[in-house]
Design a protein around this motif. Sequence first.
Motif, PDB file in Angstrom:
ATOM      1  N   GLU A 160       7.710  -6.672   3.736  1.00 20.26           N
ATOM      2  CA  GLU A 160       7.612  -6.673   2.232  1.00 20.26           C
ATOM      3  C   GLU A 160       7.324  -8.065   1.436  1.00 20.26           C
ATOM      4  O   GLU A 160       8.215  -8.816   1.750  1.00 20.26           O
ATOM      5  CB  GLU A 160       8.192  -4.709   1.840  1.00 20.26           C
ATOM      6  CG  GLU A 160       7.951  -4.045   1.951  1.00 20.26           C
ATOM      7  CD  GLU A 160       8.777  -2.785   1.384  1.00 20.26           C
ATOM      8  OE1 GLU A 160       9.552  -3.549   0.398  1.00 20.26           O
ATOM      9  OE2 GLU A 160       8.853  -1.290   1.663  1.00 20.26           O
TER      10      GLU A 160
ATOM     11  N   PRO B 269       2.380 -11.270  -6.779  1.00 16.62           N
ATOM     12  CA  PRO B 269       3.098 -11.013  -6.974  1.00 16.62           C
ATOM     13  C   PRO B 269       4.732  -9.986  -7.502  1.00 16.62           C
ATOM     14  O   PRO B 269       5.050  -9.041  -7.690  1.00 16.62           O
ATOM     15  CB  PRO B 269       3.397 -10.704  -4.761  1.00 16.62           C
ATOM     16  CG  PRO B 269       2.871 -11.883  -4.208  1.00 16.62           C
ATOM     17  CD  PRO B 269       2.187 -12.441  -5.614  1.00 16.62           C
TER      18      PRO B 269
ATOM     19  N   GLN C 221      -1.084 -13.453   0.977  1.00 12.86           N
ATOM     20  CA  GLN C 221      -1.686 -11.889   0.941  1.00 12.86           C
ATOM     21  C   GLN C 221      -2.964 -11.950   1.435  1.00 12.86           C
ATOM     22  O   GLN C 221      -3.618 -10.520   1.992  1.00 12.86           O
ATOM     23  CB  GLN C 221      -0.831 -11.182  -0.080  1.00 12.86           C
ATOM     24  CG  GLN C 221       0.461 -11.486  -0.457  1.00 12.86           C
ATOM     25  CD  GLN C 221       0.775  -9.757  -1.396  1.00 12.86           C
ATOM     26  OE1 GLN C 221       0.006  -9.449  -2.232  1.00 12.86           O
ATOM     27  NE2 GLN C 221       2.340  -9.028  -1.624  1.00 12.86           N
TER      28      GLN C 221
ATOM     29  N   LEU D 294      10.760  -3.263  -2.943  1.00 12.44           N
ATOM     30  CA  LEU D 294       9.331  -3.219  -3.485  1.00 12.44           C
ATOM     31  C   LEU D 294       8.655  -1.355  -3.217  1.00 12.44           C
ATOM     32  O   LEU D 294       8.410  -1.000  -4.318  1.00 12.44           O
ATOM     33  CB  LEU D 294       8.054  -3.804  -3.304  1.00 12.44           C
ATOM     34  CG  LEU D 294       6.513  -3.734  -3.489  1.00 12.44           C
ATOM     35  CD1 LEU D 294       6.705  -4.204  -5.115  1.00 12.44           C
ATOM     36  CD2 LEU D 294       5.648  -4.919  -3.603  1.00 12.44           C
TER      37      LEU D 294
ATOM     38  N   ARG E   2       7.838   1.698  -6.913  1.00 14.49           N
ATOM     39  CA  ARG E   2       7.156   1.873  -7.181  1.00 14.49           C
ATOM     40  C   ARG E   2       7.469   3.172  -7.568  1.00 14.49           C
ATOM     41  O   ARG E   2       7.165   3.834  -8.450  1.00 14.49           O
ATOM     42  CB  ARG E   2       6.119   1.713  -6.287  1.00 14.49           C
ATOM     43  CG  ARG E   2       5.807   0.364  -5.963  1.00 14.49           C
ATOM     44  CD  ARG E   2       4.839  -0.565  -7.271  1.00 14.49           C
ATOM     45  NE  ARG E   2       4.018  -1.245  -6.779  1.00 14.49           N
ATOM     46  CZ  ARG E   2       4.266  -2.806  -7.877  1.00 14.49           C
ATOM     47  NH1 ARG E   2       5.175  -2.422  -8.841  1.00 14.49           N
ATOM     48  NH2 ARG E   2       4.435  -3.975  -7.473  1.00 14.49           N
TER      49      ARG E   2
ATOM     50  N   ASN F 193      -0.523   0.976  -6.938  1.00 16.15           N
ATOM     51  CA  ASN F 193       0.823  -0.014  -5.513  1.00 16.15           C
ATOM     52  C   ASN F 193      -0.663   0.134  -4.700  1.00 16.15           C
ATOM     53  O   ASN F 193      -0.476  -0.228  -3.500  1.00 16.15           O
ATOM     54  CB  ASN F 193       0.206   1.653  -5.215  1.00 16.15           C
ATOM     55  CG  ASN F 193       1.918   1.320  -4.264  1.00 16.15           C
ATOM     56  OD1 ASN F 193       2.520   2.581  -3.226  1.00 16.15           O
ATOM     57  ND2 ASN F 193       2.547   0.399  -3.191  1.00 16.15           N
TER      58      ASN F 193
ATOM     59  N   ASP G 268      -0.330  -3.855  -2.774  1.00 14.86           N
ATOM     60  CA  ASP G 268       0.951  -3.701  -2.524  1.00 14.86           C
ATOM     61  C   ASP G 268      -0.095  -3.389  -0.913  1.00 14.86           C
ATOM     62  O   ASP G 268       0.639  -4.123  -0.074  1.00 14.86           O
ATOM     63  CB  ASP G 268       1.841  -2.818  -2.826  1.00 14.86           C
ATOM     64  CG  ASP G 268       2.116  -3.305  -4.218  1.00 14.86           C
ATOM     65  OD1 ASP G 268       2.452  -4.342  -4.533  1.00 14.86           O
ATOM     66  OD2 ASP G 268       2.835  -2.402  -4.641  1.00 14.86           O
TER      67      ASP G 268
ATOM     68  N   ALA H  57       4.813  -0.253   0.777  1.00 10.63           N
ATOM     69  CA  ALA H  57       4.836  -0.882  -0.101  1.00 10.63           C
ATOM     70  C   ALA H  57       4.204  -2.053   0.677  1.00 10.63           C
ATOM     71  O   ALA H  57       4.233  -2.890  -0.129  1.00 10.63           O
ATOM     72  CB  ALA H  57       5.165  -1.189  -1.281  1.00 10.63           C
ATOM     73  N   ASP H  58       4.186  -1.990   2.165  1.00 11.70           N
ATOM     74  CA  ASP H  58       4.086  -2.874   3.017  1.00 11.70           C
ATOM     75  C   ASP H  58       2.322  -3.171   3.313  1.00 11.70           C
ATOM     76  O   ASP H  58       2.088  -2.174   3.176  1.00 11.70           O
ATOM     77  CB  ASP H  58       5.169  -3.148   3.917  1.00 11.70           C
ATOM     78  CG  ASP H  58       5.048  -1.435   5.032  1.00 11.70           C
ATOM     79  OD1 ASP H  58       4.465  -0.325   4.441  1.00 11.70           O
ATOM     80  OD2 ASP H  58       5.089  -1.843   5.794  1.00 11.70           O
TER      81      ASP H  58
END
Length: 498
Positions: free
Chosen positions: A15, A196, A277, A364, A368, A417, A420, A484-485
């Motif tokens: 993450e 992020p 990312q 993260l 969330r 989300n 993410d 969230a990864d």
Amino acid sequence: MVTEVELSPTSKQSEYVLGTPADKKTPPRQAPRLCSVRYGIAFITHLCNFTLLAQNSIVSITMVAMVNSTEHAPHSNSSSKALPAALNDEEHEASTHLSVKAPVYNWSPQTQGLIFSSVQYGMMLMQGPGGYLAGKIGTKKVVGIALFGSSLLTLCIPLAANLGLAYLLATRVAQGFTQGTGYGGQFALWQRWAPPNERSRLCSIAISGIILGIFAVVLVGGIISESLGWPFVFYIFGGIGFVCCLFWVFLVYDDPDSHPWISGSEKEYILSSVDQQLGSEEQPLPVKAMLKSLPLWSICLCTTAHQWLINTYVTYTPTYISSVFNINIRDNGLLSSLPFFIAWAVGMLGGQLADFLLSKNFRLVTVRKVITILGVIPPAALIVALPYVQTSYITTITFLTLSCGISPLSQSGVYINALDIAPRYGSLLMGTSRGLAHSSAVLVPIVGGLFLSQDSEFGWRNLFFLLFAINLFGLIMYLVFGQADVQEWARERKLTRL
């Protein structure tokens, strides 16, 4: 032989905490936030959302002044929306009793319901395609054209109403398509502009414009209608849209590379954060993997459930206050707008809270989910309690204001989300999830109408209990399956020949 090679150094991508992968030794140096370009773009997007949602909601406020009250029993704008959208008469005629300032029409409650709902289908259908289109040709073009089209159609609504019901409905349908495209298309900005560790606050600043737009229309729509005539509500907010369009065209750019005035330090900071990312190559859209993704489905379900709560506020706040306390329309507008003002402020602060928790090294996914819980459970519980405290005017307004005011915390949770778990497809997925969630704008009035048409007292109670059950189900799904990864199907892959 062609195979896909994953560029990630490990099979399980870690993450992002503070915008930096675990295997990155030196985090990008943070650029100042005050007077920065990225925050300027967030506030312009805030103004864009304010305009689109204000233009979307105008008819709900002006309908009271547009219909001939001598022909029909008084209905609040929201309760009319809850009635079946069936048209008894295909044609309408202007009432012989004309207001000094504006014409009125002999529209039945069923016709009014049809007018209300006509804009929602385009909003629901076009948010996903709008996000996909913006990812392909650029957010600046997609949202700019959509904002211009919505503003132009807003100016045309008074003329369309005079020409006939069919013209009005066609204008509203077209307006829904432009608004849905503009709203869904904006999310592509944050794939390129939001580091992020600042994603929560930038997105919350932008999305909070939606609430401010509803607040402004509820607050001043009735006042403008009484003092100048209902057409001027459309003219004023249509004109605001053109001003906003100028800001958008001249100040918003698709990415830091194309922005002419951004400082070198800010540009380097954003690109070094975001490029970790986003891959550099085009990849086929993994549709099958998306459809099988439980984390993605949990986002869609939780967002839809929460939007059920939001649309209940928008649709029934004036109706509930009026039915319980018999308050006149001007005072009703002031009281009904108060919860949305609190919601606007809390929505802005929610992003700050989420990023603050991230700065304290919370995971993260934890941030969330915690933010989403705060935006779902307390508001839904307060709504359920309303029928039991309605003997107290102050308690009812307090509960309603707190419920609506706390709910935007979820903007910094489940709503963003998708950025993410799949940053390279963020605009498409955020637009699609919001488009699915917008189905509640059509369903809430229908379900509410069924409950309230049978028994007013128990109808409100049953409507609120159903709301709580829907939100609880959506939240449980998100808590169980939400992640969230970056998902396997959203990572960059490179085609190589062996």
